[in-house]
Scaffold this active site. Structure first.
Site, PDB file in Angstrom:
ATOM      1  N   LYS A   1       0.845  -1.203   0.000  1.00 45.53           N
ATOM      2  CA  LYS A   1       0.000   0.000   0.000  1.00 45.53           C
ATOM      3  C   LYS A   1       0.882   1.255   0.000  1.00 45.53           C
ATOM      4  O   LYS A   1       2.093   1.162   0.270  1.00 45.53           O
ATOM      5  CB  LYS A   1      -0.923  -0.019   1.227  1.00 45.53           C
ATOM      6  CG  LYS A   1      -0.189   0.039   2.565  1.00 45.53           C
ATOM      7  CD  LYS A   1      -1.103  -0.310   3.734  1.00 45.53           C
ATOM      8  CE  LYS A   1      -0.353  -0.243   5.050  1.00 45.53           C
ATOM      9  NZ  LYS A   1      -1.122  -0.885   6.151  1.00 45.53           N
TER      10      LYS A   1
ATOM     11  N   TYR B   1      16.806  30.306   7.315  1.00 50.49           N
ATOM     12  CA  TYR B   1      15.651  30.951   7.939  1.00 50.49           C
ATOM     13  C   TYR B   1      15.777  30.992   9.454  1.00 50.49           C
ATOM     14  O   TYR B   1      16.137  29.993  10.087  1.00 50.49           O
ATOM     15  CB  TYR B   1      14.373  30.168   7.624  1.00 50.49           C
ATOM     16  CG  TYR B   1      13.823  30.369   6.232  1.00 50.49           C
ATOM     17  CD1 TYR B   1      13.468  31.633   5.763  1.00 50.49           C
ATOM     18  CD2 TYR B   1      13.614  29.269   5.400  1.00 50.49           C
ATOM     19  CE1 TYR B   1      12.940  31.786   4.490  1.00 50.49           C
ATOM     20  CE2 TYR B   1      13.078  29.418   4.131  1.00 50.49           C
ATOM     21  CZ  TYR B   1      12.743  30.681   3.677  1.00 50.49           C
ATOM     22  OH  TYR B   1      12.218  30.846   2.429  1.00 50.49           O
TER      23      TYR B   1
END
Ligand SMILES: *Cc1c(COP(=O)(O)O)cnc(C)c1O
Length: 369
Positions: free
Chosen positions: A38, A261
């Site tokens: 999956k 940042y």
């Protein structure tokens, strides 16, 4: 590490995957092995993972949705497929069209599956997961309804909530679930003698012989991650996915300069900073900033500063000589060093499953081996 022309790519070692499947098939003994593919084969690519798993001894494949079953069929995979997740609306017909079996736990599901003509139904019992499944007390009536409807019940299953917890207050709960399941499964099997009885995920398969029953359903271990978060090698499992990028730019910074940042990192000394063009949009979580290491020329190099959406920075060190184009291993091995999914998971407070599933679609998977 040889240089790569790509910004980043994810080699998927199918030889390692086949090795893991053989280990799990051996461990399962007489029980059949379902390889769970999956979520795009836990991020590794569903069709190549499914093919390799079948070659190495998996006799079933597990997916979450009808669409994932269709993807396997479109990729030429013809092994039996079970849709593990809830099926709704038009998905019943799509599952039937793909020749995939489905999971049911209610009268409505039973009716829909029969109406759509799905080739097999697995009755799911909720023995303590508290998610999908019918309470054990309702199972005999549901099985009777299946008999009345002429439904092809080919399996009876449950799912463990704590198979990965070998210590602590939950350590005994898997056994409790197993006990509940066995007596309920017996009642279903009285009505459908050929039904496969299955419960074990990777952790239960590795840990509890009594849980292996007729079939085991292994996901994470197929991909070479330990469900327990310990070293995969301790279970003779080999990591399948790597993530490799390159240094796109090198910059000399001086003592007290900041990088990235928020200025979350400042140089304590002059050094060389390498920019790697991979960020949290690629699944390299922001939580790894100032925490993780990457491998450059076989040595561990710290990730410094905040992870950006598309970029991260590493401190190559003042004496380093690497230049633009040098390979950078974000996940996987280089020489004797290795960054594992378990390691990155620990640093960001999650599990290896989330690390491998989360590698972004922008990073091409490249099957090798
Ligand atoms: C995903 C899944 C598995 C596989 O679990 P792992 O821990 O990855 O081995 C097994 N059974 C069900 C029902 C699942 O949804």
């Amino acid at each position: 590490m040889t240089a790569t022309p790509e910004r980043a790519h994810a080699p998927v070692d199918l030889g390692a995957l086949r090795h893991n499947v053989r280990v799990l098939a051996n461990t399962a003994g007489r029980a059949r092995l379902m390889a769970v593919v999956k979520a795009g084969g836990y991020g590794h690519g569903a069709v190549p993972a499914a093919r390799a798993a079948v070659e190495a001894g998996a006799s079933w494949l597990g997916v979450h949705t009808a669409g994932e079953a269709e993807e396997l069929r479109a990729g030429g995979v013809d092994a039996p497929v079970l849709v593990l997740g809830p099926v709704t609306g038009g998905e019943w017909a799509r599952a039937a069209g793909a020749g995939a079996e489905v999971v049911v736990w209610s009268q409505d599901g039973l009716a829909a599956a029969v109406a759509a003509g799905v080739p097999g139904l697995h009755i799911k019992i909720d023995t303590g997961m508290g998610r999908l499944g019918i309470h054990p007390s309702g199972a005999p009536a549901l099985a009777d309804a299946a008999v009345a409807a002429g439904a092809p019940v080919t399996g009876v299953m449950t799912h463990f909530a704590t198979a990965d917890e070998t210590e602590g207050p939950n350590a005994g709960f898997m056994r409790e679930q197993l006990t509940r399941f066995r007596s309920t499964a017996r009642q279903v099997r009285e009505r459908f003698p050929g039904a496969l009885v299955h419960a074990a995920n990777s952790a239960a398969t590795l840990r509890e012989p009594d849980a292996r029953l007729d079939m085991v359903r292994c996901g994470i271990a197929v991909y070479g991650c330990s469900p327990f978060g310990d070293a995969a090698a301790a279970h003779d499992l080999r990591a399948v996915m790597s993530v490799v990028s390159t240094i796109a730019s090198v910059k000399v910074v001086h003592s007290r300069d900041s990088v990235g940042y928020g200025r979350t990192w400042r140089a304590a000394r002059g050094t060389r900073i390498g920019l790697v063009p991979v960020g949290y949009a690629d699944g390299y979580a922001r939580a790894l900033g100032n925490r993780a290491h990457v491998l450059v020329a076989g040595r561990r190099v710290p990730v410094v500063g905040t992870i950006s959406m598309d970029q991260l920075t590493v401190d190559l060190g003042p004496e380093s000589t690497e230049t633009v184009g040098e390979p950078v291993v974000l996940l996987g091995a280089d020489g004797d060093e290795r960054v594992t999914a378990e390691e990155l998971a620990g640093l960001r407070g999650t599990i290896g499953y989330e690390v491998v599933c989360g590698i972004g679609a922008r990073i091409p998977r490249v099957p090798v081996g």
